[in-house]
Scaffold this motif. Structure first.
Motif, short mmCIF file in Angstrom:
data_model
loop_
_atom_site.label_atom_id
_atom_site.label_comp_id
_atom_site.label_asym_id
_atom_site.label_seq_id
_atom_site.Cartn_x
_atom_site.Cartn_y
_atom_site.Cartn_z
N PRO A 13 0.75 -1.36 -0.10
CA PRO A 13 -0.12 -0.11 0.12
C PRO A 13 0.99 1.52 -0.14
N ALA A 14 2.15 1.39 0.86
CA ALA A 14 2.70 2.41 0.70
C ALA A 14 3.44 2.85 -0.40
N GLY A 15 4.07 1.81 -1.18
CA GLY A 15 4.71 2.05 -2.46
C GLY A 15 3.80 2.10 -3.44
N VAL A 32 9.07 -1.59 -8.20
CA VAL A 32 9.87 -2.58 -8.32
C VAL A 32 9.36 -3.61 -7.06
N ASP A 33 8.91 -4.78 -7.58
CA ASP A 33 8.60 -5.59 -6.22
C ASP A 33 9.25 -7.05 -6.29
N LYS A 34 9.42 -7.51 -5.39
CA LYS A 34 10.08 -9.00 -5.65
C LYS A 34 9.03 -9.93 -5.98
N ALA A 35 7.79 -9.87 -5.50
CA ALA A 35 6.59 -10.62 -5.81
C ALA A 35 5.77 -10.44 -7.02
N PRO A 38 -1.37 -11.04 -7.89
CA PRO A 38 -1.44 -10.87 -6.66
C PRO A 38 -0.65 -11.92 -5.70
N ARG A 39 -0.15 -11.29 -4.43
CA ARG A 39 0.89 -12.16 -3.77
C ARG A 39 0.09 -12.12 -2.13
N PRO A 40 0.33 -13.26 -1.47
CA PRO A 40 -0.02 -13.11 -0.19
C PRO A 40 0.64 -12.02 0.99
N PRO A 42 0.74 -11.49 5.04
CA PRO A 42 0.29 -11.77 6.32
C PRO A 42 -0.08 -10.29 6.85
N CYS A 43 -1.62 -10.20 7.24
CA CYS A 43 -2.17 -9.01 7.60
C CYS A 43 -3.66 -9.38 7.99
N GLY A 44 -4.23 -8.77 9.12
CA GLY A 44 -5.42 -8.86 9.35
C GLY A 44 -6.27 -8.00 8.10
N GLY A 45 -5.93 -7.19 7.37
CA GLY A 45 -6.74 -6.74 6.32
C GLY A 45 -7.94 -5.91 6.94
N ALA A 46 -7.78 -5.28 7.99
CA ALA A 46 -8.67 -4.36 8.48
C ALA A 46 -8.48 -2.88 7.99
N LEU A 47 -9.35 -2.32 7.41
CA LEU A 47 -8.91 -0.74 7.23
C LEU A 47 -9.79 0.13 7.97
N CYS A 93 -9.22 -8.57 1.80
CA CYS A 93 -8.16 -9.44 1.84
C CYS A 93 -6.71 -8.92 1.31
N ARG A 94 -5.60 -9.05 1.80
CA ARG A 94 -4.54 -8.22 1.19
C ARG A 94 -4.00 -8.71 -0.23
N ASP A 95 -4.13 -9.83 -0.62
CA ASP A 95 -3.89 -10.31 -1.93
C ASP A 95 -4.75 -9.49 -2.78
N SER A 117 13.55 -9.03 -7.23
CA SER A 117 13.86 -8.63 -6.11
C SER A 117 15.32 -7.72 -6.12
N VAL A 118 14.81 -6.75 -5.27
CA VAL A 118 16.12 -5.52 -5.30
C VAL A 118 17.19 -6.12 -4.39
N ARG A 119 18.54 -5.97 -4.79
CA ARG A 119 19.39 -6.74 -4.18
C ARG A 119 20.52 -5.71 -3.66
N GLY A 264 5.67 3.75 5.04
CA GLY A 264 4.93 2.64 5.49
C GLY A 264 5.96 1.82 6.69
N ASP A 265 5.75 0.41 6.70
CA ASP A 265 6.51 -0.39 7.50
C ASP A 265 8.14 -0.11 7.55
N ALA A 266 8.57 0.17 6.33
CA ALA A 266 10.06 0.44 6.19
C ALA A 266 10.57 1.49 7.05
N GLU A 276 -2.31 -1.29 13.50
CA GLU A 276 -2.71 -0.79 12.25
C GLU A 276 -1.55 -0.22 11.65
N GLY A 277 -1.46 -0.72 10.09
CA GLY A 277 -0.33 0.02 9.35
C GLY A 277 -0.67 0.53 8.23
N ILE A 278 -1.92 -0.16 7.60
CA ILE A 278 -2.27 0.39 6.24
C ILE A 278 -2.73 1.75 6.03
N TYR A 279 -3.27 2.05 7.10
CA TYR A 279 -3.46 3.76 7.01
C TYR A 279 -2.44 4.58 6.83
#
Ligand SMILES: Cc1cc2nc3c(=O)[nH]c(=O)nc-3n(C[C@H](O)[C@H](O)[C@H](O)COP(=O)(O)OP(=O)(O)OC[C@H]3O[C@@H](n4cnc5c(N)ncnc54)[C@H](O)[C@@H]3O)c2cc1C
Length: 394
Positions: A13-15, A32-35, A38-40, A42-47, A93-95, A117-119, A264-266, A276-279
């Motif tokens: 969501p941040a990027g 750029v994303d390593k995935a 849609p990718r999984p 781990p998150c509750g997915g509550a907005l 659902c985050r995916d 994947s950024v190396r 975001g999380d970074a 809560e982190g999506i906001y």
């Protein structure tokens, strides 16, 4: 080597939000994303309701459940509930959600590179160079949106504290929708954190979050929570995923330097009370994009971003951290207190709706505790009553 104004690493969501906002402002952006999506995740997915005003239109079709009821328990007992006429949360659902946000960035003109994947990320002085999947991207700014274990942060803004929480969650099918519009929240058996069950229509998200380092007891706490909730299906070990929740401790974490912005999380921008982190991911993505679009680059852009995060995000996260410390010192007492006046939880709902702030909430808690303590002392001085501080309505 391909040249851009900005390379964004990580399409969560941040990027995706930062990249989309930049492209809409006329910047040349590579995401750029390593995935592959849609990718999984781990998150509750509550907005929270306050997140919605920062999302592009059309997200409604991704919402699998509207939450209007929350049942709170202490060690799976002593239940009380809070009901709200308007939704307290919107479950995605985050995916699906992340793939949709990434598609909105592509639509705005962002070049998206998935499965790369950024190396390495290097600051050469004049430009930032990003290497991924055998390709080299160069930009005047890199935005690190690569989550709680950010490589961009590790390389360019090192010596950071670890994330505050570890969590274990699973998103599993559920027949019969027994939770409907209800979330379950259990406290008391999870040091510094809580357990949850979030409805998602034909799926349910179940999880446990504890203060770091506390990973050892996670699986046992998760199993005990699931076993004691009749509404929850059995959750196989292979569905369970462990991940950090990138909330800060009690102090702000640096989020930028010239030509490097973390979002975001970074940047450790998750709520230390609820996780809560999506906001905050979406908010910081937009703030970073606007700093790049308005700034002259380099130091000026970094200062602009740091100032906006300091003014608009940190006061709330620091207040949330204090609320968390107060709560987790005495979860049994708070659970009891709140069960006597569940209406006061509408203040937390007010924070999630964006009508109030954690800073305001903390102020009111302190005022009430002060008033109670004052009443108790006055009673003692007046020679009346023998009990400790008593509880009255919110
Ligand atoms: C168990 C759990 C439950 C949670 N529940 C909630 C909730 O209910 N509501 C809520 O608001 N928040 C919740 N959170 C927090 C929320 O998930 C995060 O705050 C949010 O995902 C942060 O978004 P982000 O874009 O910063 O990072 P992320 O969503 O983590 O995205 C980072 C992206 O970067 C990519 N990436 C990583 N490294 C690289 C690399 N080297 N190269 C290229 N790409 C890379 C990843 O593939 C990923 O797509 C929860 C967190 C956990 C762990």
């Amino acid at each position: 080597m391909t040249d851009y104004d900005v390379v964004v690493v990580g399409a969560g969501p941040a990027g995706s939000t930062a990249a989309r906002t930049l492209a809409q402002g006329g910047a040349r952006v590579c995401l750029v994303d390593k995935a592959r999506f849609p990718r999984p995740k781990p998150c509750g997915g509550a907005l929270s309701p306050r997140t919605l005003r920062h999302l592009p239109s059309g997200f409604e079709k991704l919402v699998r459940a509207h939450v209007r009821r929350a049942v709170f328990t202490f060690r799976s007992g002593k239940p009380f509930e809070v009901v709200s006429a308007t939704p307290m949360g919107y479950m995605v659902c985050r995916d699906e959600f992340d793939a949709w946000l990434k598609a909105r960035a592509e639509e705005a003109g962002v070049l998206v590179r998935e499965g790369m994947s950024v190396r390495t990320v290097e600051d050469t002085g004049a430009r930032i160079t990003v290497r991924a999947g055998g390709e080299v991207f160069s930009a005047s700014t890199v935005i690190g949106a690569d989550g709680a274990n950010s490589l961009v942060a590790a390389r360019l803004l090192p010596a950071r504290p670890p994330a505050r929480y570890m969590a274990l969650e699973a998103e599993v099918p559920q027949d019969g929708h027994p939770l409907d519009e209800t979330v379950l929240v259990d406290v008391g058996a999870y040091p510094g954190g809580y357990a949850w069950a979030f409805p998602k229509g034909d799926r349910v998200n179940v999880g446990v979050m504890v203060q770091y380092p506390g990973r050892r007891g996670l699986r046992a706490a998760f199993a005990a929570f699931v076993a004691q909730q009749p509404a929850l299906p059995a959750v196989a070990a292979r569905s369970q995923r462990v991940a950090p929740v990138a909330a800060p401790g009690s102090k702000p974490v640096p989020c930028c330097r010239p030509a490097v912005l973390l979002v975001g999380d970074a940047a450790h921008l998750a709520d230390p009370f609820l996780g809560e982190g999506i906001y905050y991911a979406v908010r910081s993505g937009r703030l970073a994009a606007s700093a790049v679009l308005q700034g002259a680059g380099g130091t000026e852009t970094a200062v602009r971003y740091a100032n906006s995060i300091e003014a608009q995000v940190w006061p709330d996260l620091i207040a949330a951290s204090r609320v968390a410390s107060l709560f987790h010192r005495m979860p049994r007492w708070w659970h009891h207190l709140l069960s006597l006046m569940p209406g006061s939880l509408s203040e937390v709902v007010g924070v999630l709706a964006g009508d109030q702030t954690y800073a305001g909430l903390l102020r009111r808690i302190v005022e009430r505790v002060d008033a109670q303590a004052g009443r108790w002392v006055r009673r003692r001085l007046g020679g009346q009553g023998k009990g400790g501080p008593e509880v009255d309505g919110a």
